[in-house]
Design a protein around this motif. Structure first.
Motif, PDB file in Angstrom:
ATOM      1  N   VAL A  98       8.096  39.057-116.254  1.00 41.25           N
ATOM      2  CA  VAL A  98       7.153  38.422-115.339  1.00 41.25           C
ATOM      3  C   VAL A  98       6.503  37.249-116.057  1.00 41.25           C
ATOM      4  N   GLU A  99       6.421  36.116-115.366  1.00 39.48           N
ATOM      5  CA  GLU A  99       5.693  34.946-115.860  1.00 39.48           C
ATOM      6  C   GLU A  99       4.631  34.587-114.835  1.00 39.48           C
ATOM      7  N   ALA A 100       3.441  34.255-115.314  1.00 40.98           N
ATOM      8  CA  ALA A 100       2.321  33.993-114.410  1.00 40.98           C
ATOM      9  C   ALA A 100       1.673  32.653-114.715  1.00 40.98           C
ATOM     10  N   VAL A 101       1.197  32.002-113.650  1.00 43.98           N
ATOM     11  CA  VAL A 101       0.430  30.765-113.747  1.00 43.98           C
ATOM     12  C   VAL A 101      -0.793  30.933-112.855  1.00 43.98           C
ATOM     13  N   SER A 102      -1.966  30.532-113.352  1.00 40.31           N
ATOM     14  CA  SER A 102      -3.192  30.644-112.572  1.00 40.31           C
ATOM     15  C   SER A 102      -3.884  29.285-112.505  1.00 40.31           C
ATOM     16  N   VAL A 103      -4.234  28.888-111.278  1.00 37.38           N
ATOM     17  CA  VAL A 103      -4.898  27.601-111.057  1.00 37.38           C
ATOM     18  C   VAL A 103      -6.095  27.845-110.133  1.00 37.38           C
ATOM     19  N   GLY A 104      -7.290  27.602-110.615  1.00 33.92           N
ATOM     20  CA  GLY A 104      -8.482  27.707-109.777  1.00 33.92           C
ATOM     21  C   GLY A 104      -8.712  29.085-109.197  1.00 33.92           C
ATOM     22  N   SER A 105      -8.412  30.150-109.959  1.00 34.68           N
ATOM     23  CA  SER A 105      -8.556  31.519-109.464  1.00 34.68           C
ATOM     24  C   SER A 105      -9.437  32.342-110.401  1.00 34.68           C
ATOM     25  N   ARG A 106     -10.053  33.378-109.837  1.00 31.82           N
ATOM     26  CA  ARG A 106     -10.890  34.268-110.653  1.00 31.82           C
ATOM     27  C   ARG A 106     -10.050  34.995-111.690  1.00 31.82           C
ATOM     28  N   LEU A 107      -8.819  35.337-111.336  1.00 28.61           N
ATOM     29  CA  LEU A 107      -7.888  35.920-112.311  1.00 28.61           C
ATOM     30  C   LEU A 107      -7.230  34.779-113.080  1.00 28.61           C
ATOM     31  N   TYR A 108      -7.883  34.382-114.166  1.00 28.40           N
ATOM     32  CA  TYR A 108      -7.410  33.215-114.916  1.00 28.40           C
ATOM     33  C   TYR A 108      -6.587  33.592-116.139  1.00 28.40           C
ATOM     34  N   HIS A 109      -6.606  34.864-116.548  1.00 23.25           N
ATOM     35  CA  HIS A 109      -5.888  35.302-117.751  1.00 23.25           C
ATOM     36  C   HIS A 109      -4.431  35.573-117.376  1.00 23.25           C
TER      37      HIS A 109
END
Length: 372
Positions: A98-109
């Protein structure tokens, strides 16, 4: 998502080329394509996913979007990820990551997000996790909305599977195909690249003219998914759309090694019969016999201050030769510097948007037919 339902299919491309890719996707018959930042969204089922990987020249990846939900904390993410019908898409015996990207979200980690989703998949499906797995589940959190997709391509799609030799800073085949499209190339006219390197523009043009599927020589990640139907895939791959081009495609370079490289790559791609590569300087190029066409090149460019001054004579010589000998031909020059393009003296149209490439930003400068 069920195995038979239509869903969103995202075809990724370099920022700045979304509209060009959308034009290609529409031309190839996909449903209601829409250009969005970073790519194109269309709709379909798994056969459309296979077809996009096999047919579309300009996409860098094809993602099957399998779920989307609003989420603001990790416990909620864990619960919602376990409700996704993973068995409809993934196989319990095939490793994934799994690869994750977070932009402008409360779950930033992003690492924590990837871990939670990976654990949810493993515990509900039983599939093993591996950092080297070909199957990648991509999670994108944007403004607290999590979109889960499966990367159906595997290796990036510019890796056609039949090009082994490359020169320094090669232009990716996916980008070259979109630049050809921006220059209105349809396969009906000759193409000449006077600084051909490993032959990318020439080989792409020949493949387009011959109607050869870009994905014909390679393996895809979707072949390891639960949705894969080997018999239907072989039938799709076996459909013959190839034709004999009505024109030829030409590359030249002052480097003898580049010419050998281009010839070998054209042979592996199956287009050697329609391509010609010769060792030649810019001042020596002349139009081939036949109708006018397109001169297009990924000209040398650098990222040091002194490079512009050193390269000016090359660009100036290119423009002088094209204006003197290539009346009726169109020209396309890919470079990082407007000043280098302007040094050619060519009557460029309004330039296209800069496109990220190898840590730089390159622009396609193109002309209408040059004066005769």
């Amino acid at each position: 998502m069920t195995k038979s339902a239509d869903f969103e299919i995202f075809l990724a491309t370099n920022p700045g080329l979304e509209a060009v890719l959308c034009d290609e996707v529409r031309y190839k018959g996909f449903k209601r394509p829409v250009a969005v930042p970073g790519g194109v969204i269309t709709h379909g089922g798994w056969p459309e996913v296979w077809r996009a990987n096999l047919w579309v020249r300009g996409a860098t990846r094809v993602l099957a979007r399998i779920a989307s939900f609003r989420v603001t904390h990790l416990a909620q993410l864990d619960q919602l990820a376990r409700q996704v019908p993973w068995s409809h898409v993934l196989r319990a015996d095939v490793p994934f990551r799994v690869e994750a990207v977070s932009v402008g979200s409360r779950l930033y980690h992003e690492k924590a997000v990837a871990q939670r989703i990976g654990t949810a998949i493993h515990e509900t499906l039983g599939a093993p996790q591996s950092p080297d797995a070909e199957i990648v589940v991509r999670a994108r959190l944007e403004r607290n909305v999590c979109t889960l997709s499966v990367d159906t391509s595997g290796e990036m799609l510019h890796r056609r599977g039949h090009k082994q030799a490359v020169n320094r800073a090669p232009l990716r085949e996916t980008m070259a195909s979109l630049f050809l499209r921006q220059c209105s190339f349809t396969g009906e006219e000759p193409v000449l690249d006077p600084m051909c390197g490993s032959g990318t523009f020439v080989i792409e043009a020949a493949e387009i003219a011959a109607r050869l599927n870009p994905g014909r020589s390679r393996h895809f990640a979707f072949e390891q998914l639960a949705t894969f139907d080997a018999q239907a895939w072989e039938k799709m791959r076996g459909v013959q759309s190839a034709r004999t081009p009505v024109v030829r495609f030409y590359g030249s370079d002052r480097d003898a090694g580049a010419i050998r490289m281009s010839r070998d790559n054209a042979e592996r791609a199956g287009v050697a019969s329609w391509t010609e590569f010769v060792e030649r300087t810019i001042s020596e190029i002349t139009p081939p016999e036949g109708p006018p066409g397109l001169v297009i090149t990924n000209a040398p460019y650098g990222n040091r201050i002194g490079d512009r001054k050193r390269l000016m004579p090359l660009y100036r010589a290119l423009g002088q030769v094209l204006l003197a000998r290539f009346g009726g031909w169109r020209a396309g020059v890919v470079t990082t510097e407007r000043h280098l393009a302007e040094a050619t003296g060519l009557p460029f149209l309004a330039p296209e948007a800069p496109v990220p490439h190898g840590g730089l930003r390159v622009t396609l400068f193109r002309t209408a037919p040059l004066p005769r």
